[in-house]
Design an enzyme around this catalytic site. Sequence first.
Site, PDB file in Angstrom:
ATOM      1  CE  LYS A 183     -13.050   5.876 -18.175  1.00 39.22           C
ATOM      2  NZ  LYS A 183     -13.426   7.185 -17.647  1.00 39.22           N
ATOM      3  CG  ASP A 237     -10.282  14.215 -15.420  1.00 36.67           C
ATOM      4  OD1 ASP A 237      -9.636  13.593 -16.285  1.00 36.67           O
ATOM      5  OD2 ASP A 237     -11.259  13.728 -14.821  1.00 36.67           O
ATOM      6  CE1 TYR A 285     -16.763   9.379 -15.819  1.00 38.89           C
ATOM      7  CE2 TYR A 285     -16.445   9.298 -13.447  1.00 38.89           C
ATOM      8  CZ  TYR A 285     -16.709   8.661 -14.642  1.00 38.89           C
ATOM      9  OH  TYR A 285     -16.900   7.315 -14.656  1.00 38.89           O
ATOM     10  NE  ARG A 306      -3.079   0.319   3.165  1.00 40.20           N
ATOM     11  CZ  ARG A 306      -2.568   0.756   4.321  1.00 40.20           C
ATOM     12  NH1 ARG A 306      -2.133   1.992   4.423  1.00 40.20           N
ATOM     13  NH2 ARG A 306      -2.491  -0.036   5.364  1.00 40.20           N
TER      14      ARG A 306
HETATM   15  C1  PLP Z   1     -13.845   7.696 -16.331  1.00 35.06           C
HETATM   16  C2  PLP Z   1     -13.495   9.045 -15.894  1.00 35.06           C
HETATM   17  C3  PLP Z   1     -13.198   9.320 -14.553  1.00 35.06           C
HETATM   18  C4  PLP Z   1     -13.278   8.269 -13.465  1.00 35.06           C
HETATM   19  O1  PLP Z   1     -12.357   7.255 -13.654  1.00 35.06           O
HETATM   20  P1  PLP Z   1     -12.552   5.735 -13.138  1.00 35.06           P
HETATM   21  O2  PLP Z   1     -11.314   5.072 -13.593  1.00 35.06           O
HETATM   22  O3  PLP Z   1     -13.790   5.208 -13.804  1.00 35.06           O
HETATM   23  O4  PLP Z   1     -12.720   5.786 -11.664  1.00 35.06           O
HETATM   24  C5  PLP Z   1     -12.826  10.614 -14.218  1.00 35.06           C
HETATM   25  N1  PLP Z   1     -12.766  11.587 -15.149  1.00 35.06           N
HETATM   26  C6  PLP Z   1     -13.066  11.358 -16.449  1.00 35.06           C
HETATM   27  C7  PLP Z   1     -12.991  12.484 -17.419  1.00 35.06           C
HETATM   28  C8  PLP Z   1     -13.443  10.094 -16.868  1.00 35.06           C
HETATM   29  O5  PLP Z   1     -13.743   9.871 -18.151  1.00 35.06           O
END
Ligand code: PLP
Length: 394
Positions: free
Chosen positions: A208, A183, A111, A58
């Site tokens: 993603k 982000d 998001y 961790r």
């Molecule tokens: C999918 C997504 C998240 C969250 O990510 P997870 O891996 O699903 O927890 C945050 N910001 C954006 C822009 C996303 O597309």
Amino acid sequence: MKKETRFETEVIHSGYDSREYKGSLAPPIFQTSTYVFENARQGERRFCGEEEGYIYTRLGNPTVKMLEDRVAVMEKAEAALAFSSGMAAVSATLIALTKTGDHILCSQGVYGCTFGLLEMMEAKFNITHQFLEMSSREQVEQAIRPETACIYIETPINPTMQLIDLEMVASVAREKRIPVVVDNTFCSPYLQKPLELGCDIVIHSATKYLCGHGDVIAGLVAGKSEWIKEVSMTTQKDIGGVLSPFDAWLLLRGIKTLPVRLDRHCQSAEIIAEKLCAHPFVDEVYYPGLKTHQGYEIMKKQMKKGGGLISFTIKGTKEEAQDFLDRLNLIKIAVSLGDAETLIQHPATMTHAVVPKEAREEMGISDQLIRLSVGLEAWEDIWSDLEEALNGLK
Ligand SMILES: *Cc1c(COP(=O)(O)O)cnc(C)c1O
């Protein structure tokens, strides 16, 4: 001094040296929860930080560290930190940056789960937030309050694809000494590097584009070493949303092909965006690579290409939008993005269903809006599936 290498080379080589691992070309997976100390005093030195070294997974793991080092190089950051999901990265970052009474200034859309987290932080801890278009310097300056603890931005905004000028916001924030968090999930560091534009912290849902194969949930945060170390020893260690070694390994593998994949995603998305514009049953098309897009000039300035995501509205009702999705064959109805498979979703009833209707409409998310993540299939096949389903609208 190490020779400067290019991004396409760094995604394959940085963060890993096979000579340190018995010549293994692929990095080993350190599937262990803990590490054995040579003696009690070494344990003491590790715990008090006198000696470098692993203690417990961790708190750090060699395979996860390879991923963190690679992503830091890709984002031009001093350091990076891996999490078990994008939301674990978002929440660890926001909790690290704020305290009760603080205020967060956000881009007009975020998001869906980030929206949920902001609402929770407001209700439980009185950490307020405000959404702002951020379309001009003056607007950002005026919105900053004495208690503003950070600026939180998504660009392109999910799912409406509006763009925010990161350099502009970063220069306002620098004067006021407020950190800017971006982000960067929709772009990946191949298309956009927020730290180079003056922002302070980058977050990814590595689920993603970084992963790219639809088989991992993961998050990353990158920024200055000192701050990353603080997060690692506080919100990451004590809340505990760390990444597993195997998932880090899958990400190291996926990242090698990021530039190659994104070139194809972008190339196909450009063609499909043009074709959608010309279709009689499509109303609006939101794609940063289109000359008619609101943020086209910003795109040219801060993104390498237009990206792999397109949003568009169909001429019809919510039910007709749903029927349109149901007529697709090749394209899968699913709420992720950046995968080899082309994915489509209906934000109003899926990713942004948690956002109350009124706030949703303010964000520009109507019942007619569809979000498409263009995959790696032949664009002709993707388009033929879309065209057939669109033609069924009348
Ligand atoms: C999918 C997504 C998240 C969250 O990510 P997870 O891996 O699903 O927890 C945050 N910001 C954006 C822009 C996303 O597309």
